[in-house]
Design an enzyme around this catalytic site. Structure first.
Site, short mmCIF file in Angstrom:
data_model
loop_
_atom_site.label_atom_id
_atom_site.label_comp_id
_atom_site.label_asym_id
_atom_site.label_seq_id
_atom_site.Cartn_x
_atom_site.Cartn_y
_atom_site.Cartn_z
N GLY A 35 20.84 21.73 -35.36
CA GLY A 35 19.75 21.28 -36.20
C GLY A 35 19.01 20.04 -35.77
O GLY A 35 17.93 19.74 -36.32
N GLU A 64 26.69 22.31 -32.82
CA GLU A 64 26.09 23.51 -32.23
C GLU A 64 24.61 23.31 -31.91
O GLU A 64 23.76 23.97 -32.50
CB GLU A 64 26.22 24.68 -33.21
CG GLU A 64 27.64 25.09 -33.48
CD GLU A 64 27.77 26.11 -34.59
OE1 GLU A 64 28.82 26.73 -34.69
OE2 GLU A 64 26.79 26.28 -35.37
N GLY A 91 21.06 23.75 -30.43
CA GLY A 91 20.28 24.77 -29.72
C GLY A 91 19.00 24.11 -29.22
O GLY A 91 18.89 23.72 -28.06
N ARG A 92 18.07 23.93 -30.15
CA ARG A 92 16.76 23.36 -29.81
C ARG A 92 16.86 22.05 -29.03
O ARG A 92 16.18 21.87 -28.02
CB ARG A 92 15.99 23.11 -31.11
CG ARG A 92 14.58 22.57 -30.90
CD ARG A 92 13.95 22.05 -32.21
NE ARG A 92 14.25 22.85 -33.36
CZ ARG A 92 13.48 23.84 -33.84
NH1 ARG A 92 12.33 24.11 -33.26
NH2 ARG A 92 13.86 24.53 -34.90
N TYR A 109 5.81 29.27 -38.54
CA TYR A 109 6.15 27.99 -39.21
C TYR A 109 5.01 26.98 -39.17
O TYR A 109 5.24 25.80 -39.40
CB TYR A 109 7.35 27.32 -38.54
CG TYR A 109 8.47 28.20 -38.11
CD1 TYR A 109 9.27 28.85 -39.05
CD2 TYR A 109 8.76 28.38 -36.77
CE1 TYR A 109 10.32 29.66 -38.64
CE2 TYR A 109 9.81 29.17 -36.36
CZ TYR A 109 10.59 29.81 -37.31
OH TYR A 109 11.62 30.60 -36.89
N CYS A 148 -4.30 40.95 -31.18
CA CYS A 148 -5.35 41.40 -32.10
C CYS A 148 -5.12 40.86 -33.51
O CYS A 148 -4.94 41.64 -34.45
CB CYS A 148 -5.41 42.91 -32.10
SG CYS A 148 -5.73 43.54 -30.45
N GLU A 149 -5.02 39.57 -33.63
CA GLU A 149 -4.84 38.91 -34.93
C GLU A 149 -5.59 37.60 -34.92
O GLU A 149 -5.43 36.81 -33.98
CB GLU A 149 -3.36 38.55 -35.15
CG GLU A 149 -2.44 39.70 -35.08
CD GLU A 149 -1.45 39.73 -36.23
OE1 GLU A 149 -1.57 38.91 -37.17
OE2 GLU A 149 -0.56 40.58 -36.16
N1 LLP Z 1 24.22 26.94 -35.57
C1 LLP Z 1 23.82 27.87 -36.45
C2 LLP Z 1 24.81 28.51 -37.31
C3 LLP Z 1 22.48 28.22 -36.55
O1 LLP Z 1 22.09 29.11 -37.43
C4 LLP Z 1 21.53 27.58 -35.68
C5 LLP Z 1 20.11 27.92 -35.74
C6 LLP Z 1 22.00 26.65 -34.76
C7 LLP Z 1 23.35 26.33 -34.73
C8 LLP Z 1 21.09 25.94 -33.80
O2 LLP Z 1 20.16 25.16 -34.47
P1 LLP Z 1 19.17 24.19 -33.66
O3 LLP Z 1 20.03 23.12 -33.02
O4 LLP Z 1 18.47 25.01 -32.65
O5 LLP Z 1 18.25 23.65 -34.68
N2 LLP Z 1 13.46 29.95 -35.01
C9 LLP Z 1 13.47 28.66 -35.67
C10 LLP Z 1 14.82 28.01 -35.65
C11 LLP Z 1 15.88 28.87 -36.30
C12 LLP Z 1 17.25 28.26 -36.23
C13 LLP Z 1 18.29 29.26 -36.60
N3 LLP Z 1 19.62 28.79 -36.54
C14 LLP Z 1 12.41 27.78 -35.00
O6 LLP Z 1 11.77 28.22 -34.05
O7 LLP Z 1 12.16 26.66 -35.44
#
Ligand code: LLP
Length: 476
Positions: A288, A334, A336-337, A378, A405-406
């Site tokens: 997150g 965890e 990701g981003r 978003y 096409c949007e």
């Molecule tokens: N752990 C769990 C259980 C999750 O559901 C997620 C993301 C993460 C870790 C990683 O979160 P991060 O560090 O990436 O924020 N598509 C959306 C983001 C969806 C996130 C879904 N879950 C966007 O483009 O903003």
């Protein structure tokens, strides 16, 4: 059944200061208000960490010219600063221990990325059979895989158990029952985390807020369901209750929300410890951490996130002295981003330009919502620049439109752009390393772009560009 080992028990902070800040919400500027720094060149902080600008003013990433990459691989093109990802992985690992940093593969995954995560010693979060399959195909150590998902199929559970994944994060009562059945049939005792909704406001977009009572994920803390789920797992002889997990949302700037979530995890674990008899060893704070998409954004650094969350865990663990948790606990996260987003840009080529007098200039490029859905989904906002003249001021305004096409297929509304952007020029969006390629589609039968990793003057294709043959291959 093995699980990630306790490489990094609760640790002291490597730096002394511990700011818990309530940073403003991470939403970007209102496009109607224009860019934060009108006319200024793109802020270098938004470019991949290992970039430089050559004598002609053009961008190089990992020592390689972006223009050259666009010529070699075509456009649209995702360009990743591989060393930048590794540096960020190490920055997280310094706080939690590499093995306790579980990269959320949904942000961006392919074989090369999974291999990189493996080489850096991180763990890997997979939330579907597809992500699990990719990890296993890439030879990722199953003991370092964490299986997520709010609706895991029987096949996904069976495959994960047979492979020996390190942790399974349970998300519903029904899933606990099914996990018991499958564990018996596979002949294993899986290590389980119970996903808890801590009821903490993450101050981010509604679609990516997940820690509140009304969520399709996990078990509520306040309504007692999380305790019941932990009891059910703990009672079962076929499951091992390894700990609890919370994920409050994504693109979160508010460090105090993470701190609160950490406190809730400790409160719950301490409360449950009486009947789980010190069974639990893992507190997983989820992902997150937000990133800067705009010059005006002020996302917390990995170090500020590390110090705040580790301190919050330690303080909470010391707080309730009558529990047996202290010292035995592994803190996991965890990201990701925050691991990958700042390390990539997307390069497009301008195909056509349309001026609507008194209203707007549209600069149309060869990609769009099929390679970056975030603006449509978003209202996410990006900065635009010309990679051949990075330091050029951006005195003009234009809307960067995709080719779909949007009318909503607008990559950046009312962007600050350099003067005289012309047909055939390259334009790029910054900070596109997360949830860009991974949410790409073939809408309008547009092939998905190529992805290239660049490091130390070398470039390598990690995902090839799709072809029309690829698009036709599923037709029967
Ligand atoms: N752990 C769990 C259980 C999750 O559901 C997620 C993301 C993460 C870790 C990683 O979160 P991060 O560090 O990436 O924020 N598509 C959306 C983001 C969806 C996130 C879904 N879950 C966007 O483009 O903003």
């Amino acid at each position: 059944m093995s699980m990630p080992d306790a490489e990094s028990p609760v640790s002291e902070s490597p730096v002394s200061e511990s700011p818990v800040s309530a940073a403003p919400v991470s939403t970007s500027r209102d496009p109607a208000k224009g860019p934060d720094t009108a006319a200024a060149p793109i802020d270098a902080r938004l470019l991949p960490p290992n970039h430089d600008i050559d004598a002609s003013g053009a961008l190089r990433i990992g020592g390689v010219s972006v223009q050259e990459l666009a010529e070699v691989y075509g456009t649209p093109l995702f360009i990743y600063d591989e060393e930048g990802i590794r540096q960020r992985a190490r920055a997280f690992a310094q706080w939690f221990g590499a093995r306790n940093v579980t990269y959320a593969s949904k942000a961006f995954a392919c074989r090369a990325m999974v291999e990189l995560v493996d080489e850096e010693g991180l763990s890997l979060d997979v939330s579907t059979g597809g992500e699990l399959d990719m990890a296993l195909r890439a030879g990722f150590d199953p003991a370092r895989i964490v299986l997520h998902g709010n609706n895991k199929s029987d096949a996904e559970i069976m495959t994960a158990l047979a492979a020996g994944v390190g942790l399974v994060v349970v998300d519903s009562f029904d899933e606990i029952d099914r996990l018991v059945r499958h564990a018996r049939s596979v002949g294993t005792i899986p290590a389980v985390l119970v996903r808890v909704n801590p009821g903490v406001e993450a101050h981010t977009h509604d679609y990516i807020t997940t820690g509140l009572a009304d969520s399709k994920f996990g078990f509520g803390y306040q309504n007692g369901q999380a305790s019941l789920a932990c009891e059910a797992v703990s009672r079962s002889n076929d499951l091992h209750l390894a700990g609890i997990h919370a994920h409050i949302g994504s693109q979160v700037f508010a460090l105090d929300s993470f701190a609160r979530s950490a406190e809730v995890l400790v409160e719950l674990a301490a409360d449950l410890d009486r009947f789980t008899e010190h069974e639990m060893s893992v507190l997983d704070l989820g992902g997150g951490l937000g990133v800067n998409y705009h010059a005006g954004d002020d996302a917390p650094s990995i170090d500020r996130y590390g110090t705040t969350t580790v301190d919050a865990f330690n303080a909470a663990l010391r707080g309730g002295a009558d529990h047996g948790l202290l010292g035995d606990i592994r803190l996991m996260i965890e990201p990701g981003r925050s691991l990958v987003a700042p390390c990539a840009i997307t390069v497009y080529r301008v195909g056509t330009i349309k001026d609507i007098p008194g209203i707007v200039r549209y600069i149309a490029v060869d990609g769009g919502m099929s390679d970056n859905l975030r603006p449509s989904l978003y209202q996410a906002d990006y900065e635009v620049f010309d990679p051949t003249r990075v330091a050029a001021p951006r005195p003009e305004r234009a809307t960067i439109a995709g080719k779909h096409c949007e009318q909503g297929d607008l990559i950046v509304k009312n962007a600050a752009v350099p003067a005289d952007v012309s047909i055939g020029d390259l334009v790029a969006t910054a900070v596109t390393g997360a949830y860009g390629y991974s949410m790409a589609s073939n809408y309008n039968k547009v092939p998905r772009p190529a992805v290239v990793f660049v490091r130390d003057g070398e470039h390598r294709l990690v995902i090839r560009r799709e072809t029309f043959d690829d698009l036709a291959r599923l037709d029967c």
